[in-house]
Design an enzyme around this catalytic site. Structure first.
Site, PDB file in Angstrom:
ATOM      1  N   ASP A   9       0.831  -1.207   0.000  1.00 43.15           N
ATOM      2  CA  ASP A   9       0.000   0.000   0.000  1.00 43.15           C
ATOM      3  C   ASP A   9       0.865   1.257   0.000  1.00 43.15           C
ATOM      4  O   ASP A   9       1.996   1.239   0.477  1.00 43.15           O
ATOM      5  CB  ASP A   9      -0.914  -0.016   1.244  1.00 43.15           C
ATOM      6  CG  ASP A   9      -2.112   0.896   1.075  1.00 43.15           C
ATOM      7  OD1 ASP A   9      -2.420   1.285  -0.077  1.00 43.15           O
ATOM      8  OD2 ASP A   9      -2.746   1.230   2.087  1.00 43.15           O
ATOM      9  N   GLY A  10       0.278   2.330  -0.512  1.00 42.14           N
ATOM     10  CA  GLY A  10       0.927   3.642  -0.400  1.00 42.14           C
ATOM     11  C   GLY A  10       1.576   4.154  -1.676  1.00 42.14           C
ATOM     12  O   GLY A  10       2.243   5.194  -1.648  1.00 42.14           O
ATOM     13  N   HIS A  26       2.690   3.598  -8.943  1.00 40.29           N
ATOM     14  CA  HIS A  26       2.475   2.176  -9.249  1.00 40.29           C
ATOM     15  C   HIS A  26       3.692   1.588  -9.995  1.00 40.29           C
ATOM     16  O   HIS A  26       4.067   0.452  -9.759  1.00 40.29           O
ATOM     17  CB  HIS A  26       1.200   1.985 -10.075  1.00 40.29           C
ATOM     18  CG  HIS A  26      -0.051   2.293  -9.302  1.00 40.29           C
ATOM     19  ND1 HIS A  26      -0.226   1.909  -7.987  1.00 40.29           N
ATOM     20  CD2 HIS A  26      -1.191   2.948  -9.644  1.00 40.29           C
ATOM     21  CE1 HIS A  26      -1.421   2.317  -7.557  1.00 40.29           C
ATOM     22  NE2 HIS A  26      -2.013   2.950  -8.545  1.00 40.29           N
ATOM     23  N   THR A  55     -10.421  -6.980  -5.333  1.00 38.20           N
ATOM     24  CA  THR A  55     -11.728  -7.068  -5.988  1.00 38.20           C
ATOM     25  C   THR A  55     -12.350  -5.668  -6.026  1.00 38.20           C
ATOM     26  O   THR A  55     -12.926  -5.250  -7.028  1.00 38.20           O
ATOM     27  CB  THR A  55     -12.648  -7.989  -5.140  1.00 38.20           C
ATOM     28  OG1 THR A  55     -11.894  -9.124  -4.750  1.00 38.20           O
ATOM     29  CG2 THR A  55     -13.877  -8.422  -5.898  1.00 38.20           C
ATOM     30  N   ARG A  61     -11.808   2.097  -8.386  1.00 37.88           N
ATOM     31  CA  ARG A  61     -10.823   3.060  -8.894  1.00 37.88           C
ATOM     32  C   ARG A  61     -11.264   3.552 -10.281  1.00 37.88           C
ATOM     33  O   ARG A  61     -12.060   2.884 -10.946  1.00 37.88           O
ATOM     34  CB  ARG A  61      -9.446   2.404  -8.985  1.00 37.88           C
ATOM     35  CG  ARG A  61      -8.978   1.878  -7.651  1.00 37.88           C
ATOM     36  CD  ARG A  61      -7.724   2.529  -7.157  1.00 37.88           C
ATOM     37  NE  ARG A  61      -7.529   2.214  -5.749  1.00 37.88           N
ATOM     38  CZ  ARG A  61      -6.351   2.254  -5.154  1.00 37.88           C
ATOM     39  NH1 ARG A  61      -5.274   2.580  -5.823  1.00 37.88           N
ATOM     40  NH2 ARG A  61      -6.251   1.996  -3.862  1.00 37.88           N
ATOM     41  N   LEU A 120      11.861 -19.620  -4.860  1.00 40.13           N
ATOM     42  CA  LEU A 120      10.759 -18.849  -4.257  1.00 40.13           C
ATOM     43  C   LEU A 120       9.463 -19.000  -5.062  1.00 40.13           C
ATOM     44  O   LEU A 120       9.477 -18.943  -6.292  1.00 40.13           O
ATOM     45  CB  LEU A 120      11.151 -17.363  -4.239  1.00 40.13           C
ATOM     46  CG  LEU A 120      10.079 -16.406  -3.698  1.00 40.13           C
ATOM     47  CD1 LEU A 120      10.105 -16.374  -2.175  1.00 40.13           C
ATOM     48  CD2 LEU A 120      10.280 -14.994  -4.237  1.00 40.13           C
ATOM     49  N   ARG A 179      -5.006  -1.810   9.059  1.00 39.89           N
ATOM     50  CA  ARG A 179      -6.158  -2.665   8.764  1.00 39.89           C
ATOM     51  C   ARG A 179      -5.740  -3.708   7.738  1.00 39.89           C
ATOM     52  O   ARG A 179      -4.728  -3.550   7.048  1.00 39.89           O
ATOM     53  CB  ARG A 179      -7.350  -1.839   8.253  1.00 39.89           C
ATOM     54  CG  ARG A 179      -7.063  -1.029   7.018  1.00 39.89           C
ATOM     55  CD  ARG A 179      -8.320  -0.360   6.448  1.00 39.89           C
ATOM     56  NE  ARG A 179      -7.928   0.449   5.316  1.00 39.89           N
ATOM     57  CZ  ARG A 179      -7.714   1.757   5.360  1.00 39.89           C
ATOM     58  NH1 ARG A 179      -7.888   2.430   6.465  1.00 39.89           N
ATOM     59  NH2 ARG A 179      -7.330   2.407   4.281  1.00 39.89           N
ATOM     60  N   SER A 181      -8.038  -4.900   5.375  1.00 36.61           N
ATOM     61  CA  SER A 181      -8.837  -4.663   4.167  1.00 36.61           C
ATOM     62  C   SER A 181      -9.379  -5.939   3.522  1.00 36.61           C
ATOM     63  O   SER A 181      -9.475  -6.032   2.292  1.00 36.61           O
ATOM     64  CB  SER A 181      -8.036  -3.882   3.121  1.00 36.61           C
ATOM     65  OG  SER A 181      -7.615  -2.652   3.620  1.00 36.61           O
ATOM     66  N   GLU A 192       1.427 -13.257  12.261  1.00 34.66           N
ATOM     67  CA  GLU A 192       1.858 -12.032  12.932  1.00 34.66           C
ATOM     68  C   GLU A 192       1.628 -10.888  11.948  1.00 34.66           C
ATOM     69  O   GLU A 192       1.844 -11.058  10.747  1.00 34.66           O
ATOM     70  CB  GLU A 192       3.369 -12.089  13.249  1.00 34.66           C
ATOM     71  CG  GLU A 192       3.834 -13.348  13.944  1.00 34.66           C
ATOM     72  CD  GLU A 192       3.310 -13.475  15.373  1.00 34.66           C
ATOM     73  OE1 GLU A 192       3.076 -12.442  16.014  1.00 34.66           O
ATOM     74  OE2 GLU A 192       3.137 -14.621  15.836  1.00 34.66           O
TER      75      GLU A 192
END
Ligand code: FPP
Length: 224
Positions: A9-10, A26, A55, A61, A120, A179, A181, A192
């Site tokens: 986020d952010g 982005h 979703t 947006r 990974l 949060r 979300s 955690e």
């Protein structure tokens, strides 16, 4: 740490602070994802899952912003040579069928070309949200003809997008909001949470090391 989830986020706030449009943020977020996946791989994290589009984002947006994020989704194919070199396997979760055909095709190629990689496992969550996932899982359970007595926690998990993934050890949210979300509510029963003020494009190796340290120092007795 086996499984790290990140709510990236952010991006827009990071761009805004630089007097730049959302797309700039982005794009920086996209580049950072590439770098963090590489680092996670080096630091022996087995699974890295990132939430790239919810979703709700898809419908709430502006069409312009969604189109820009989708362009970045399509750009993930340019990372294929790096993923091959670093032995990274790509997987997807979410309602992928809601993405444009072109994006589905590109992502399908990324998944199939990396499927033999044994390093990974990078899972990208697209058009993903818990409420939507639980509704889709419930529909699948009904279609499979399950009776109530058969539905246990283990059985339910099999119908979630995350059926093949271990539960996350740590869920990181960047950007300062406290949060989840609607992310991963079933799987996160014993995760955690790690919140950082850093916006996603600023999340760097130092912060990743802090997350690993935070996990290693957590007392985990699994309800005992
Ligand atoms: C949240 O920041 C970020 C998103 C909704 C998009 C995440 C996308 C990327 C990291 C780049 C694309 C990556 C892939 C794999 C396609 P925000 O826009 O909510 O920022 P804000 O909280 O500052 O408004």
């Amino acid at each position: 740490m086996k499984h790290l989830w990140i709510i990236m986020d952010g991006n827009r706030r990071w761009a805004k602070a630089r007097f730049m449009p959302a797309l700039f943020g982005h794009k920086a977020g996209f580049d950072n994802l590439r770098d963090i996946a590489k680092l996670a791989s080096k630091k022996w994290i087995w699974y890295l899952t990132v939430w790239a589009l919810s979703t709700e984002n898809l419908v709430k947006r502006t069409p312009e912003e969604v189109a820009n994020i989708l362009k970045l989704v399509d750009k993930t194919i340019t990372l294929l040579p790096e993923f091959m070199e670093q032995n990274i396997q790509v997987q997807l979760i979410g309602d992928i069928g809601k993405l444009p055909d072109k994006s589905q095709k590109i992502l399908g190629q990324l998944v199939s070309e990396t499927q033999s990689n044994s390093g990974l496992i990078l899972t990208i969550a697209l058009v993903y949200g818990w409420q939507d996932e639980i509704i889709r899982a419930t529909k699948k359970i009904i279609l499979a003809g399950k009776i109530p007595e058969e539905i246990t926690e283990q059985e339910f998990k099999k119908y979630l997008d995350t059926a093949h993934l271990p539960n996350p050890d740590v869920i990181v949210r960047t950007g300062g909001d406290l949060r989840h979300s609607g992310f991963l509510l079933f799987d996160s029963a014993y995760s955690e949470y790690y919140f950082t003020e850093k916006k996603w494009p600023e999340f760097d190796e130092e912060e990743l090391d802090r997350v690993i340290e935070f996990f290693e120092s957590s007392q985990r007795n699994f309800w005992k």
